[in-house]
Design an enzyme around this catalytic site. Structure first.
Site, short mmCIF file in Angstrom:
data_model
loop_
_atom_site.label_atom_id
_atom_site.label_comp_id
_atom_site.label_asym_id
_atom_site.label_seq_id
_atom_site.Cartn_x
_atom_site.Cartn_y
_atom_site.Cartn_z
N LYS A 181 0.92 -1.20 -0.07
CA LYS A 181 -0.09 -0.12 0.04
C LYS A 181 1.03 1.18 -0.03
O LYS A 181 2.13 1.22 0.80
CB LYS A 181 -0.80 -0.07 1.17
CG LYS A 181 -1.86 1.26 1.14
CD LYS A 181 -2.75 0.97 2.38
CE LYS A 181 -3.82 2.13 2.62
NZ LYS A 181 -4.66 1.91 3.69
N SER A 237 -9.52 2.28 2.89
CA SER A 237 -8.75 3.05 1.99
C SER A 237 -7.81 2.17 1.26
O SER A 237 -7.33 2.53 0.41
CB SER A 237 -8.11 4.10 2.82
OG SER A 237 -7.27 3.27 3.83
N SER A 265 -10.17 0.01 7.05
CA SER A 265 -9.49 0.27 5.63
C SER A 265 -8.86 -1.22 5.22
O SER A 265 -8.35 -1.11 4.06
CB SER A 265 -8.33 1.50 5.85
OG SER A 265 -8.87 2.64 5.74
#
Lengths: 484, 95, 475
Positions: A76, A151, A175
């Site tokens: 990420k 997210s 997330s």
């Protein structure tokens, strides 16, 4: 190759049936082929990946490394990666070449896991749809009209589409779990402090927690073993021996007490989601689990408390982005105040700006007690609910999200409706307990995730339950047709 | 609960984020909606509840007082929008 | 009714550590810009603070020295504001739960009166960097070497009523932190910084609005700045104006204070507990461990010197002026067992030579051991006091220990009676006129004979023996 499990890849690598170079190249090719539509990667790092793959093959030849040596990984874009652009989904960091590795990246590098690239995300991890990225929305591989969740939407999408075998994510209010649920993959948010936050760009420090995003629970266990562990550079890192997440996967779950909170099945829950979750609970029962009714009475308070506390921390955490030492700086600032204000106003997107402003407001004179302090008290009440519930059960189950993935654009103009959709995941972050999303079916063609929540330090137990569930179901093995 | 225009100005100043005249109404409305969400906390009785800052009941760990860092200012300043003679530059500050 | 002055001080004492409060960067003074500013100090994203172990016992030491409560669970908060020397956009400090809590008191003496000044609290915090305003046209340079340096901010009660009291308190605290070994006290380098909050009011009415005086790096200037500020406030109020709450800078060159550019709106620092740091818990054992290694405080030392060593108040005050001086003196006494003689040497020859060479006692070329060795040779009559000064000078220029110098230079005292008798006989034989005069009743001539004998012996004859033999011979 991308349809193999990571366990199979690992065996083939060690048996010299495949090489890391070939495996890595295969994923890079797939990224080339598919990511144009998905927009799941912010940065692809083919040269770095191939160089690391070669080294990994050498390590394997010398009998060095571990089970994941040679298996590529996508990080990420919240994890700082040495000499690689690390943007956190923001224009603010569009030019930021990180001068160091996050702990999580460092560990995967040491093990010889080629880095495929950095995955897209909501800007500074503030969002539940991955639409707020400066680099554009990521799409859901199951339906390009749908959001992948957020997210960590990029990481969820690359796993679902087979554009990486393993990925990292971070979970502040859901997330990891919500995008895992929306994309039909497995993800675990560990106990707060289990995975070092060193080098993970902070959104809300007392909630942020990194974790793996993979196809199966077994893969999550392997990846968590790489990510977790004490780190003296993070004051909140748990100073205790790492759990053995892998060897307990095959334990049977007879007699496991599964708590089902009535509050998780109230109005607003999508019918398709509910029926899948009920079916999953029945499946656990078949495996010998005992269903217990539990109550989480303060669940309703979690969302407002979270949306006070997380933005409050964020408002301070994001003050360092001021256009002075790194990151975006506005053109021709007229004075210091102009430098700050314009750099930040031009460098941050709308949702980030709103949360910073809300957070500053909640901490400001006259509101601190009513908002911030009150929310901290509610945080304890929400935590105490869990502690009490876990006196009666080993895990709590329910839906990860009230609906399957919504459409791109559907909620982007109504932040509060987006916030409220986090109602199942947020309470867990307030408490700091571990939780997973496990694929459990489809509603209208979009994946549904089963939420497994455990008491502190129960990651191994959660992974065990998820793995046992995945022995009798195949939701986690399904792939969207166009990416097979 | 709706936010006063003056409050938006104050927050904007504290956060060092400007609010365009064209967006001020929309932003005020959106933030006001969030504040409405906060209002849900108001009715809850929190007497005798200790505020909770951290999920885990741990105490601060301490670091040995040993120099572990070395000079990398040239490398780090490559990231800076403006740096000269080893210093970061900002528009003139008048003290 | 006259105006009453109310002063409270905030003192920032830089703690004597090797590294910053939250990172492993060096804090040595005078490094090239930003060479000691590393990832955390620069506020790089994802960097996290870990507290330096060394600051805790130092803070506890101050707390114990002033009799304050120690915060058993202190918490780091963030103070949020934007400034170029503040890389994270917040300063990590302790707001609600400081490490040194209430109850602290120090005693000051002004014009013969003693007075107790309350210490509200002392908390740990990180220093900011430095802005350099004159190096780049139209721009300010930022050097973050100092950012993250550990500070103990010591906040007094508004208990002082004059500039003199304020300075006496500041000096007292300055002496205290150095005695405790927690701060080097160097005001020029900014290791000890004093901010003064000054207001005036009529007795019996609420305190007036205060102005804060910053940027003052000597005690003399602190006193002048406060005096000026008091005058200014009286003028403002007596001409019907109002004192504004503001920060004022003291300009030593112009001897005036001036307002820092006023912020349009008041600051709102939005303090909240730093989520990257956990509460600092201090146990009874931690406190006892620090207590066990607490040095004797200057006041106690002074009293002990007077009581145990029979020294005057003046001598005791001089010798306890710094911890290094007191340690030196005590090391000398430990060997010589002669407090008064040792005191005279430390305060006399030693201090004189240190002053002349601009040296601190800690850097004295003559160690306490060496000085004690010299005094011992006087005590055992190996050398006379006069020769001792010569030996001291030789020690100062690095010629070795007292024994080595006495040996090498042949300065050993002559105590052989027959040798002295021979010298005396010579002197009397060569000065018959003076002998006659002495015998005729001019007794003060005795000193002349002593002088001549000593001269003949090049100062090495034992003076007591010379006296005795002369008296015998002149009977």
């Amino acid at each position: 190759m991308h349809t193999l499990s990571v366990k199979e890849m690992s065996e083939k690598l060690r048996n010299k049936e495949i090489t890391s170079v070939a495996l890595t190249q295969h994923y890079l090719d797939r990224i080339d082929q598919y990511d144009g539509d998905l927009n799941a990667y912010v940065t692809v790092t083919p040269e770095l990946a191939m160089e690391m793959a070669k080294q990994a093959d050498d390590m394997i030849a010398e009998g060095k490394g571990g089970l994941l040596t040679g298996i590529p990984v996508a990080h990420k874009d919240i994890f700082c990666t040495l000499d690689v652009k690390t943007t956190c989904g923001s224009k603010m960091l569009d030019n930021f070449i990180a001068p160091y590795d996050a702990k999580v990246v460092e560990e995967s590098r040491k093990l010889g896991m080629p880095i495929l690239g950095k995955t897209n995300m909501d800007e500074f991890a503030m969002g539940s749809s991955s639409e707020s990225s400066y680099y554009g929305a990521t799409k859901n591989p199951w339906d390009l009209k749908a959001v992948p969740g957020g997210s960590s939407g990029g990481s969820a999408a690359v796993i679902a589409a087979g554009l990486a075998p393993l990925a990292t994510g971070s979970d502040t209010g859901g997330s990891i779990r919500q995008p895992a649920s929306f994309c039909g993959i497995t993800g675990i948010k560990p106990t707060y402090g289990a995975v070092s936050r060193y080098g993970m760009i902070a959104y809300a420090s007392s909630f942020d927690q990194g974790g793996p995003m993979t196809r199966s629970a077994e893969e999550s266990a392997w990846m968590l073993d790489v990510m977790a562990g004490f780190d003296e550079r993070d004051s909140t890192s748990l100073e205790q021996p790492k759990q053995d997440y892998v060897s307990t996967l095959n334990n049977d779950i007879k007699g496991l007490k599964v708590g089902v909170p009535a509050e998780y099945f109230e109005a607003g829950l999508d019918e398709g989601v509910e029926s899948n979750i009920r079916a999953a609970i029945a499946e656990l029962e078949k495996l010998g689990a005992e269903i217990v009714e539990v109550s989480l009475p303060n669940k309703e308070l979690a969302v407002p408390a979270y949306y006070v506390l997380a933005p409050a921390e964020a408002s301070s955490n994001l003050s360092r982005f001021d256009g002075v030492r790194y990151g975006y700086r506005c053109e021709n600032p007229t004075d210091l105040n102009d430098l700050y204000t314009r750099s930040r106003s031009e460098g941050f997107g709308a949702e980030v700006k709103r949360r910073i402003m809300v957070g500053a407001y909640a901490l400001s004179a006259g509101y601190y007690d009513a908002y911030y302090l009150k929310a901290q008290k509610l945080r304890r009440m929400v935590r105490d609910d869990f502690v009490k519930a876990f006196e009666q059960c080993d895990v709590i189950v329910g839906p990860v999200a009230p609906t399957p993935a919504f459409n791109i654009g559907e909620k982007s103009d109504d932040p509060v409706s987006m916030y409220l959709a986090d109602l199942y995941t947020i309470p867990v972050n307030l408490a700091g307990m571990p939780a997973m999303s496990v694929p459990a079916g489809f509603s209208n063609g979009r994946p549904v995730g089963l939420h497994l929540v455990g008491p502190y330090h129960s990651e191994a137990k959660l992974l065990n339950v998820a793995h046992q569930y995945q022995q009798v179901t195949n939701w986690h093995q399904q792939m969207p047709e166009s990416y097979q | 609960m709706s936010l006063e225009k003056s409050e938006v100005d104050t927050i904007s100043r504290l956060a060092a984020i400007s609010v365009d005249a064209t967006e001020v109404d929309q932003l005020t409305a959106k933030i006001s909606n969030v504040l409405d969400l906060f209002q849900r906390m108001e009715a809850v009785d929190t007497t005798n509840v200790e505020p909770m800052s951290h999920p885990l009941d741990q105490v601060q760990r301490l670091r040995e007082d040993v120099v572990t860092e070395t000079d990398h200012h040239k490398q780090y300043q490559k990231l800076a929008p403006a740096a000269e003679k080893g210093m970061y530059l900002v528009p003139q500050v008048i003290d | 009714m006259t105006w009453e002055v109310v002063i409270g001080l905030e003192i920032h004492a830089q703690l004597t550590t090797k590294t910053k409060i939250f990172s492993g960067s060096s804090i040595s003074y005078g490094a090239e810009p930003n060479t000691q500013a590393n990832l955390l100090d620069l506020g790089m994203p994802g960097q996290l603070p870990v507290l330096n172990k060394a600051v805790i016992p130092k803070a506890i030491k101050l707390g114990l020295a002033i009799g304050a409560e120690i915060g058993r669970r202190s918490v780091f908060d963030r103070k949020n504001y934007f400034y170029p020397d503040l890389p994270k956009g917040y300063q990590t400090s302790q707001f609600s739960f400081p490490i040194v809590d209430k109850g602290g008191v120090v005693e000051i003496e002004v014009e013969g009166e003693t007075k107790k000044i309350g210490v509200t609290r002392a908390h740990l915090e990180e220093d900011a960097g430095k802005s350099i305003h004159d190096a780049f046209p139209g721009q300010t340079g930022v050097d973050l070497n100092r950012a993250g340096t550990p500070l103990l901010e010591i906040v007094s009660e508004p208990d002082m009523r004059s500039a003199k009291e304020a300075v006496a308190y500041a000096k007292k605290m300055h002496e205290l932190v150095q005695y405790l070994g927690i701060c080097d006290g160097n005001m020029q380098e900014g290791s000890f910084r004093v901010d003064s909050n000054v207001s005036i009011h009529k007795p019996g009415t609420p305190f007036g609005t205060r102005a804060e005086l910053k940027n003052i790096n000597s005690f003399k200037f602190i006193e002048q700045a406060i005096e000026l500020e008091i005058e200014r406030q009286i003028e403002v109020l007596e001409s019907g104006g109002q004192v504004v709450q503001e920060t004022r800078l003291y300009d030593a060159d112009k001897n005036e204070t001036r307002s820092m550019r006023e912020k349009e709106e008041a600051n709102d620092y939005r303090y909240f507990p730093c989520p990257d740091l956990l509460p600092v818990v201090i146990t009874e054992e931690d406190i006892e461990a620090v207590r066990a290694e607490m040095p004797e405080m200057p006041d106690a030392k002074r009293k002990r010197y007077v009581a145990d060593f029979n020294l005057s108040d003046y001598d005791a005050a001089f010798l306890t002026g710094s911890r290094a001086m007191a340690e030196y003196f005590e090391a000398v006494v430990a060997k010589t067992n002669e407090a008064k003689v040792s005191a005279n040497w430390v305060m006399g020859e030693l201090s004189k030579s240190l002053n002349q060479n601009g040296l601190d006692v800690a850097d004295s070329p003559v160690s306490a051991d060496m000085l004690a060795g010299l005094i011992e040779r006087i005590q055992d009559n190996t050398i006379s006091g006069k020769i001792a000064k010569q030996v001291f000078d030789a020690m100062l220029s690095g010629e070795g220990s007292a024994d080595e110098i006495v040996e090498n230079k042949g300065l050993k005292q002559i105590t052989d009676s027959s040798a002295i008798e021979a010298l005396v006989d010579d002197v009397l034989a060569n000065n018959t006129a003076q002998v006659e005069a002495y015998k005729g009743g001019q007794e003060k001539m005795f000193g002349f004979f002593v002088g001549q004998v000593m001269k003949a012996s090049q100062g090495q004859a034992n003076p007591a023996q010379v006296n005795q033999i002369l008296k015998d011979k002149l009977k």
